[in-house]
Design a protein around this motif. Structure first.
Motif, PDB file in Angstrom:
ATOM      1  N   PRO A   1       0.819  -1.214   0.000  1.00 47.88           N
ATOM      2  CA  PRO A   1       0.000   0.000   0.000  1.00 47.88           C
ATOM      3  C   PRO A   1       0.853   1.265   0.000  1.00 47.88           C
ATOM      4  CG  PRO A   1       0.183  -0.813   2.224  1.00 47.88           C
ATOM      5  CD  PRO A   1       0.916  -1.809   1.347  1.00 47.88           C
TER       6      PRO A   1
ATOM      7  N   SER B   1      -5.938   5.819   3.357  1.00 44.79           N
ATOM      8  CA  SER B   1      -6.618   4.530   3.267  1.00 44.79           C
ATOM      9  C   SER B   1      -7.920   4.597   4.057  1.00 44.79           C
ATOM     10  CB  SER B   1      -5.734   3.418   3.838  1.00 44.79           C
ATOM     11  OG  SER B   1      -4.513   3.329   3.120  1.00 44.79           O
ATOM     12  N   THR B   2      -8.875   3.757   3.669  1.00 43.27           N
ATOM     13  CA  THR B   2     -10.168   3.721   4.353  1.00 43.27           C
ATOM     14  C   THR B   2     -10.455   2.307   4.837  1.00 43.27           C
ATOM     15  OG1 THR B   2     -11.050   5.501   2.955  1.00 43.27           O
ATOM     16  CG2 THR B   2     -12.648   4.137   4.135  1.00 43.27           C
TER      17      THR B   2
ATOM     18  N   LYS C   1     -10.096   6.391   8.704  1.00 43.31           N
ATOM     19  CA  LYS C   1      -9.257   6.821   7.587  1.00 43.31           C
ATOM     20  C   LYS C   1      -7.885   7.246   8.103  1.00 43.31           C
ATOM     21  CE  LYS C   1     -13.037   8.296   4.589  1.00 43.31           C
ATOM     22  NZ  LYS C   1     -13.567   9.371   3.698  1.00 43.31           N
TER      23      LYS C   1
ATOM     24  N   CYS D   1      -1.638   4.263   5.819  1.00 42.07           N
ATOM     25  CA  CYS D   1      -1.293   2.878   6.127  1.00 42.07           C
ATOM     26  C   CYS D   1       0.221   2.738   6.238  1.00 42.07           C
ATOM     27  CB  CYS D   1      -1.834   1.942   5.056  1.00 42.07           C
ATOM     28  SG  CYS D   1      -1.591   0.210   5.423  1.00 42.07           S
TER      29      CYS D   1
ATOM     30  N   ILE E   1      -2.768   1.885  10.781  1.00 39.52           N
ATOM     31  CA  ILE E   1      -2.869   3.187  10.123  1.00 39.52           C
ATOM     32  C   ILE E   1      -2.663   4.307  11.142  1.00 39.52           C
ATOM     33  CG2 ILE E   1      -4.467   2.342   8.355  1.00 39.52           C
ATOM     34  CD1 ILE E   1      -6.713   3.843   9.867  1.00 39.52           C
TER      35      ILE E   1
ATOM     36  N   TYR F   1     -10.057  -0.003   1.665  1.00 40.69           N
ATOM     37  CA  TYR F   1      -9.628   0.591   0.400  1.00 40.69           C
ATOM     38  C   TYR F   1      -8.238   1.197   0.586  1.00 40.69           C
ATOM     39  CZ  TYR F   1     -14.561   0.172  -0.879  1.00 40.69           C
ATOM     40  OH  TYR F   1     -15.821  -0.317  -1.146  1.00 40.69           O
ATOM     41  N   LEU F   2      -7.282   0.698  -0.185  1.00 40.91           N
ATOM     42  CA  LEU F   2      -5.919   1.206  -0.148  1.00 40.91           C
ATOM     43  C   LEU F   2      -5.517   1.689  -1.536  1.00 40.91           C
ATOM     44  CD1 LEU F   2      -4.104  -1.666   1.830  1.00 40.91           C
ATOM     45  CD2 LEU F   2      -5.153   0.388   2.779  1.00 40.91           C
ATOM     46  N   TYR F   3      -4.424   2.413  -1.590  1.00 42.38           N
ATOM     47  CA  TYR F   3      -3.841   2.816  -2.872  1.00 42.38           C
ATOM     48  C   TYR F   3      -2.520   2.074  -3.059  1.00 42.38           C
ATOM     49  CZ  TYR F   3      -7.175   6.694  -3.130  1.00 42.38           C
ATOM     50  OH  TYR F   3      -8.324   7.437  -3.206  1.00 42.38           O
TER      51      TYR F   3
ATOM     52  N   ARG G   1      -8.332   3.439  -6.057  1.00 43.34           N
ATOM     53  CA  ARG G   1      -8.274   2.678  -4.815  1.00 43.34           C
ATOM     54  C   ARG G   1      -8.402   1.174  -5.091  1.00 43.34           C
ATOM     55  NH1 ARG G   1     -12.537   5.004  -0.614  1.00 43.34           N
ATOM     56  NH2 ARG G   1     -13.946   4.214  -2.199  1.00 43.34           N
TER      57      ARG G   1
END
Length: 254
Positions: free
Chosen positions: A45, A51-52, A62, A65, A80, A100-102, A135
């Motif tokens: 990540p 991140s959510t 939120k 991470c 997080i 949900y991560l990026y 995401r």
């Protein structure tokens, strides 16, 4: 003589039945079926994007991470730094409903290099999936890793979010790829096909390896007679898996 005649008749029936199971596709159709439709699987990540995390109790958290704990590649704990309180929080997978991560830039760069290193990718995959800024969706699933370990809850990346209504496909971080070859350091020819995923249909989730694809074909697609006639298992290959899941979903949804 009667026995020989009967055996000959059975041979013709068997041959005819096998012929009915085979469908010959055009080059254009095969090219379409080999197109990879799943999202790229990411393992790292981005610590710089928010991140959510949505817990089973309905609360949303939120933050950035900073750390993830894994087992056999699958996430079972996430830490997080809360974007509001700035406090560090850690959550086990059994607390989390979805997340949900990026993807990290480091991993995206590595995947672009890998993409460029295989000629087959140019005709079957989109480079934009390796550089996505969207995401990544993770969902809590109770699975047996490689169908061998005891069932446990992990956060697994859904890689077919646009057509997952009936069959959900999840990234296998430990998946291997089929081999290819290169000459004198040139880009690889062939290979590069992912060998395994985690697949869920109904209440059943399993680790699906390419070697077990034919054995599970009826479970995955057998309840749609129109699909089975158009894509019988004797005529399809593992390389077509993402296409088949998408096509099955579209045909089942009318």
């Amino acid at each position: 003589m009667k026995v020989k005649t009967l055996l000959l008749a059975l041979c013709f029936v068997s041959t005819a039945s096998f012929a009915q199971d085979k469908v010959k596709y055009s080059k254009e159709q095969i090219k379409k079926m080999e197109t990879y439709l799943f999202n790229e699987g990411f393992n790292l990540p981005s610590p710089k994007k928010t991140s959510t995390i949505i817990l089973k109790d309905g609360s949303t958290h939120k933050g950035f991470c900073g750390k993830i704990e894994t087992k056999k590649g699958q996430i079972y704990e996430v830490s997080i730094k809360d974007s509001i309180s700035k406090k560090n929080e850690a959550f086990n997978a059994d607390q989390i409903s979805e997340m949900y991560l990026y993807p990290s830039n480091v991993e995206k760069i590595a995947k672009v290099a890998k993409y460029m290193g295989n000629i087959r990718n140019f005709g079957t995959k989109k480079l934009t999936k390796n550089t996505t800024g969207e995401r990544i969706h993770f969902i809590n699933q109770t699975v047996s890793l490689k169908n061998k370990k005891e069932d446990k809850e992990f956060l697994m990346q859904l890689i077919n979010p646009d057509f997952s209504e009936i069959i959900s496909v999840y990234h296998d971080p430990r998946a291997k790829e089929t081999g290819g070859f290169s000459i004198g350091g040139s880009p690889q020819l062939g290979g590069g096909v992912i060998k395994s995923y985690y697949v869920k249909k109904g209440d059943k989730i399993m680790w699906l390896h390419k070697d077990d694809f034919e054995d599970n074909y009826d479970f995955l697609f057998g309840d749609n007679a129109e699909f089975m006639k158009k894509y019988p298992k004797k005529s399809t290959e593992w390389d077509y898996f993402s296409f088949l899941v998408n096509e099955y979903t579209e045909m089942s949804n009318g």
